[in-house]
Design an enzyme around this catalytic site. Structure first.
Site, mmCIF file in Angstrom:
data_model
loop_
_atom_site.group_PDB
_atom_site.id
_atom_site.type_symbol
_atom_site.label_atom_id
_atom_site.label_comp_id
_atom_site.label_asym_id
_atom_site.label_seq_id
_atom_site.Cartn_x
_atom_site.Cartn_y
_atom_site.Cartn_z
ATOM 1 N N SER A 200 -11.752 27.650 -15.807
ATOM 2 C CA SER A 200 -12.315 26.728 -14.826
ATOM 3 C C SER A 200 -13.823 26.631 -15.031
ATOM 4 C CB SER A 200 -12.013 27.253 -13.416
ATOM 5 O OG SER A 200 -12.637 26.428 -12.472
ATOM 6 N N THR A 239 -7.482 9.109 -17.379
ATOM 7 C CA THR A 239 -8.775 8.941 -18.053
ATOM 8 C C THR A 239 -9.584 10.229 -17.925
ATOM 9 O OG1 THR A 239 -8.699 6.609 -17.528
ATOM 10 C CG2 THR A 239 -10.852 7.490 -18.126
ATOM 11 N N CYS A 323 -10.581 30.983 -2.165
ATOM 12 C CA CYS A 323 -9.325 30.234 -2.269
ATOM 13 C C CYS A 323 -8.246 30.795 -1.363
ATOM 14 C CB CYS A 323 -8.796 30.275 -3.695
ATOM 15 S SG CYS A 323 -10.045 29.991 -4.903
HETATM 16 N N1 PLP Z 1 -7.615 31.627 -10.857
HETATM 17 C C1 PLP Z 1 -8.528 32.486 -10.393
HETATM 18 C C2 PLP Z 1 -8.447 33.925 -10.791
HETATM 19 C C3 PLP Z 1 -9.539 32.035 -9.527
HETATM 20 O O1 PLP Z 1 -10.447 32.892 -9.062
HETATM 21 C C4 PLP Z 1 -9.579 30.674 -9.174
HETATM 22 C C5 PLP Z 1 -10.599 30.163 -8.209
HETATM 23 O O2 PLP Z 1 -11.176 30.902 -7.462
HETATM 24 C C6 PLP Z 1 -8.602 29.804 -9.704
HETATM 25 C C7 PLP Z 1 -7.631 30.316 -10.537
HETATM 26 C C8 PLP Z 1 -8.597 28.339 -9.364
HETATM 27 O O3 PLP Z 1 -9.586 27.648 -10.064
HETATM 28 P P1 PLP Z 1 -10.101 26.203 -9.537
HETATM 29 O O4 PLP Z 1 -10.972 26.473 -8.364
HETATM 30 O O5 PLP Z 1 -10.851 25.637 -10.695
HETATM 31 O O6 PLP Z 1 -8.879 25.413 -9.209
#
Ligand code: PLP
Length: 377
Positions: A200, A239, A323
Site C-alpha cells: 500500500s 483507467t 482500520c
Molecule cells: N494490511 C495491513 C497490515 C494494514 O496495516 C493495512 C492498513 O492499515 C492494510 C492491509 C490495508 O491497506 P489500505 O489502507 O491501503 O487499504
C-alpha cells in the site's frame, strides 16, 4: 494546527518527492490507454512508476500489478487464489492476527466451503510447527501470512514459511500482506520466497487509494476480480491512477535513497523505550519487530482517555490500528492472539514513527506519556 504525529502505521506523512511527482502527473491528463501523444505521456509515467516499485520489490516490472490499495490487493490475492487453487484443495492456512482485509475475505471463503486453519501467533510468533502438522494432514491450496503485524509490530518469518512448504513438498502458493513491512525491514528479498505480495502506497509516504500486488511466476494465472477494459494485463480493469502510481514510485525511490532513514527511525523507537523503561508503562516487545512501531499499555488508563489526553496536547497516537476501530468494539482479536490480558488490551496504545519525527518530538511524547499515567483510576 501543527501536531506531533506518531501514527505513521495508520498512514505515513506524504514524502515531498511523492507530492511533486503526483502534481506533475496530474498535469499529464491523458489516458494511458489512448494511442495519441497525451496518452503515451501518461503511459510513460505509469511505466516509470512501475519500474520504481519493481526496483524496491526486487522483481520484474511486469510482475507489479497496481491496485486501489492494500485492501484491494489482499482481496484480489485471496479470492484469486481460491479460484485458482480451489479445485485441488479447499484448505487454506493463515494466522489468527491478520489485518481485516485478509481476515474478512477468509471468513467469506469459509462461507463458500473452504476450511481456514489459523496458526496461533502468541508473543508475535506464528506456530511454525503447527504449519508442518497441517501440511502433513492434507493438501493445502494456499497460505496467507502477513510479514509485519499492524498492531503489535511483530515480524513473521516468511522465508521460514517458504522453507517449511518446500521441506514438506507442498505446492501451496504463498501470499504475504506486506503493507506494514515493505521498505521497513532491511536487506530482504521477499519476492524470492512469496508468490503474491500486497503493498500500500500510503504506508511509505505515497498517496492513499493506491497499492500494488506482486504476482510471481507461479501465480501468473491468477484470475481477475475486476473485469472491463483489460488494463494491467487484464488483471485489473479500470483507467489507471497515473498520479497515484507516479507518487508511489517516487516514495519508493526516496525511501531507498534515504539509507539512514530507517536507522534514524529505529533510534527514535529505542530512545522512547529507554526513557520510559522505569515509568510503569507496560511495553509489548516481540523478539522480531518493526523498527518503527512500539506497542504499550498504560495501567489503569483506558486507551480512549489516553488518546484524548494526548490529542489535546497535539500528539497523535493510535489505540490500535485505525482500520480495526470497528473490530475493537468486539474485543481486539489481534491483541488477544498475541496473548495480552483484557486489562492490557483496554489500556493499549500504538506509537509509530517515521523519518519525519525528531528526537525533540520524542522527548515531548515521553513527558506526555508520563503525565498520562496520572489519569490512572
Ligand atoms: N494490511 C495491513 C497490515 C494494514 O496495516 C493495512 C492498513 O492499515 C492494510 C492491509 C490495508 O491497506 P489500505 O489502507 O491501503 O487499504
Amino acid at each position: 494546527m501543527p501536531y506531533l504525529y506518531f501514527d505513521s502505521a495508520a498512514t505515513a506523512p506524504v514524502r515531498p518527492g511523492a507530492l511533486r511527482a503526483a502534481a506533475k502527473a496530474y498535469e499529464e491528463y491523458g489516458n494511458p490507454s489512448s494511442l495519441h501523444a497525451a496518452g503515451m505521456n501518461a503511459r510513460r509515467l505509469l511505466d516509470a512508476g512501475r519500474a520504481q516499485v519493481a526496483r524496491a520489490l526486487k522483481c520484474e516490472p511486469g510482475e507489479v500489478l497496481f491496485t486501489g490499495g492494500g485492501t484491494e490487493s489482499n482481496n484480489q490475492a485471496l479470492f484469486g487464489l481460491a479460484k485458482l487453487r480451489g479445485k485441488r484443495s479447499k484448505v487454506v492456512v493463515s494466522t489468527d492476527s491478520e489485518h481485516p482485509s485478509v481476515e474478512e475475505p477468509l471468513k467469506e471463503l469459509e462461507r463458500q466451503g473452504f476450511t481456514v486453519r489459523r496458526l496461533s501467533t502468541v508473543n508475535g510468533v506464528p506456530d511454525y510447527d503447527g504449519l508442518r502438522k497441517i501440511l502433513a494432514e492434507a493438501p493445502v491450496a494456499f497460505v496467507s501470512v502477513m510479514r509485519a503485524n499492524n498492531e503489535t509490530g511483530a515480524v513473521y518469518d516468511l522465508p521460514r514459511i517458504r522453507r517449511i512448504l518446500d521441506e514438506c513438498g507442498s505446492d501451496a502458493l504463498l501470499h504475504c500482506d506486506d503493507v506494514q513491512g515493505f521498505l521497513k525491514i532491511p536487506n530482504d528479498r521477499l519476492s524470492a520466497c512469496c508468490d503474491l505480495i500486497s503493498l500500500s502506497a500510503h504506508k511509505i509516504g505515497g498517496l492513499k487509494g493506491v497499492g500494488a500486488l506482486y504476482v510471481g511466476k507461479r501465480a501468473h494465472l491468477l484470475p481477475a476480480l475486476l473485469l472491463g477494459g483489460g488494463q494491467e494485463n487484464g488483471l485489473r480493469s479500470g483507467t489507471e491512477n497515473v498520479a497515484g502510481v507516479a507518487a508511489f514510485g517516487e516514495a519508493c525511490a526516496e525511501t531507498l535513497a534515504d539509507r539512514e532513514g530507517l536507522s534514524r527511525v529505529a533510534e527514535l523507537r529505542e530512545e522512547v523505550l529507554r526513557r520510559l523503561r522505569d515509568s510503569g508503562l507496560q511495553f509489548h516487545l516481540p523478539d522480531a519487530h518493526l523498527p518503527n512501531l512500539l506497542h504499550l499499555s498504560i495501567p489503569g488508563v483506558q486507551s480512549a482517555w489516553a488518546l484524548n489526553f494526548l490529542s489535546e496536547r497535539g500528539i497523535c497516537v493510535s489505540a490500535g490500528s485505525a482500520c480495526s476501530a470497528r473490530e475493537r468494539k468486539k474485543g481486539n482479536r489481534v491483541l488477544k492472539a498475541y496473548g495480552l490480558p483484557d486489562a492490557e488490551i483496554e489500556t493499549s496504545l500504538r506509537l509509530s514513527f517515521s523519518e519525519q519525527n525528531t528526537m525533540e518530538e520524542c522527548v515531548v511524547l515521553c513527558d506526555a506519556l508520563r503525565d498520562c499515567m496520572k489519569l490512572r483510576k
